[in-house]
Design an enzyme around this catalytic site. Sequence first.
Site, short mmCIF file in Angstrom:
data_model
loop_
_atom_site.label_atom_id
_atom_site.label_comp_id
_atom_site.label_asym_id
_atom_site.label_seq_id
_atom_site.Cartn_x
_atom_site.Cartn_y
_atom_site.Cartn_z
CD GLU A 232 -3.02 -1.08 2.22
OE1 GLU A 232 -4.07 -1.72 2.06
OE2 GLU A 232 -2.78 -0.42 3.26
CD GLU A 334 -4.49 -5.47 3.13
OE1 GLU A 334 -5.32 -4.67 3.63
OE2 GLU A 334 -3.26 -5.40 3.32
#
EC number: 3.2.1.58
Length: 448
Positions: A232, A334
């Site tokens: 991320e 995710e």
Amino acid sequence: MLSLKTLLCTLLTVSSVIANPVPARDPSSIQFVHEENKKRYYDYDNGALGEPIRGVNIGGWLVLEPYITPSLFEAFRTNDNNDDGIPVDEYHYCQYLGNDLAKSRLQSHWSTFYQEQDFANIASQGFNLVRIPIGYWAFATLDNDPYVTGLQESYLDQAIGWARNNSLKVWVDLHGAAGSQNGFDNSGLRDSYEFLEDSNLAVTTKALNYILKKYSAEEYLDTVIGIELINEPLGPVLDMDKMKNDYLLPAYEYLRNTIESNQIIIMHDAFQQFNYWDDFMTETDGYWGVTIDHHHYQVFDSSQLESSMDEHIQVACQWGTGVLDEAHWTVCGEFAAALTDCTKWVNSVGFGARYDGSWVNGDETSTYIGSCANNDDITSWSDQRKENTRRYVEAQLDAFEMRGGWIIWCYKTESSLEWDVQRLMYNGLFPQPLTDRQYPNQCNTTSS
């Protein structure tokens, strides 16, 4: 898992390649296979596995997250009225305790939170992969870092052994960079965005190269089928050109040209729009074994929380169709069952929840949408809420299986219901078997 997604809107475009990349090898147990306009799949055993990745994240273990293991952080509480004095991340957790005490508490956590029986359960429930986050500080540190270092690696190795024993595959995920790549608490250091500062980049690269070299060795390739270069990175606030040219491309070159490995690398999408990466590290430019990891949640923005159930389902299905023509093989690395941000500290320590109007982050506040009372008590959930959660889970699974599959966040927590796959399964909110559908064809697909 992250908490500041309302920042994510900027796009950057760049294309560059390194000279003379190693040519693609023949298909083997660590190569991806694809046909035009068809879902790509993983070739585990020199033949099609016949199913997409269906995995779980081993969150909150080797990288602390307060909402996953709140007991570790509640030990610092001095009053019941606010979170003053409670460390917000692993950096400050270790800083507050000092190295010796932090080491003692973390070793106790690492030794108990996950056991081989968890991996046996994961396999028996039909999952085929685990994604294991780990921070750079497990392998290399800055001079002033307070982190406990050098011990996490043995637990990661043990977990890879557990996975192998239970016929599970592994992604090793570099979840935190020096200086932080996103400012999220799960990067190790909240409210910092200094990943690409030269000294931070050097330490992170040192850690990454160690991971690439070790876990791309022949002894691991039967189990470790991907290494995520960094989790991320917050593209809208980072210099994307610098990240590509000084971090991502050198990592690929190191893997292919220096250690000559055919390990798969995973690149998070950096919160860019679909197809952003279509002109970077592509097969047509001589790159291979590159996967894009998309993460999707609908709870970190008030407008998302206010959406109707049909709107939530529509967005989830768009996550699936959005990647159908992307140039790379893709996985949703995710996502979650959560439809609220009520779980304590899911937005980080001290911020409250948008859903019940308690959110405060500097000048940012929220307005009341609904109550968070008894959120983790399934007996307080209405039948409608249970149905909505199951619908949402199934829609996401169907969406992500339009391409390479999914890895849900996360397998277990100390107390959360919405973020805990074990609890969701126990309460019938997550399908068992994984292909079971109470609400089929929500994305106009068929259940396998």
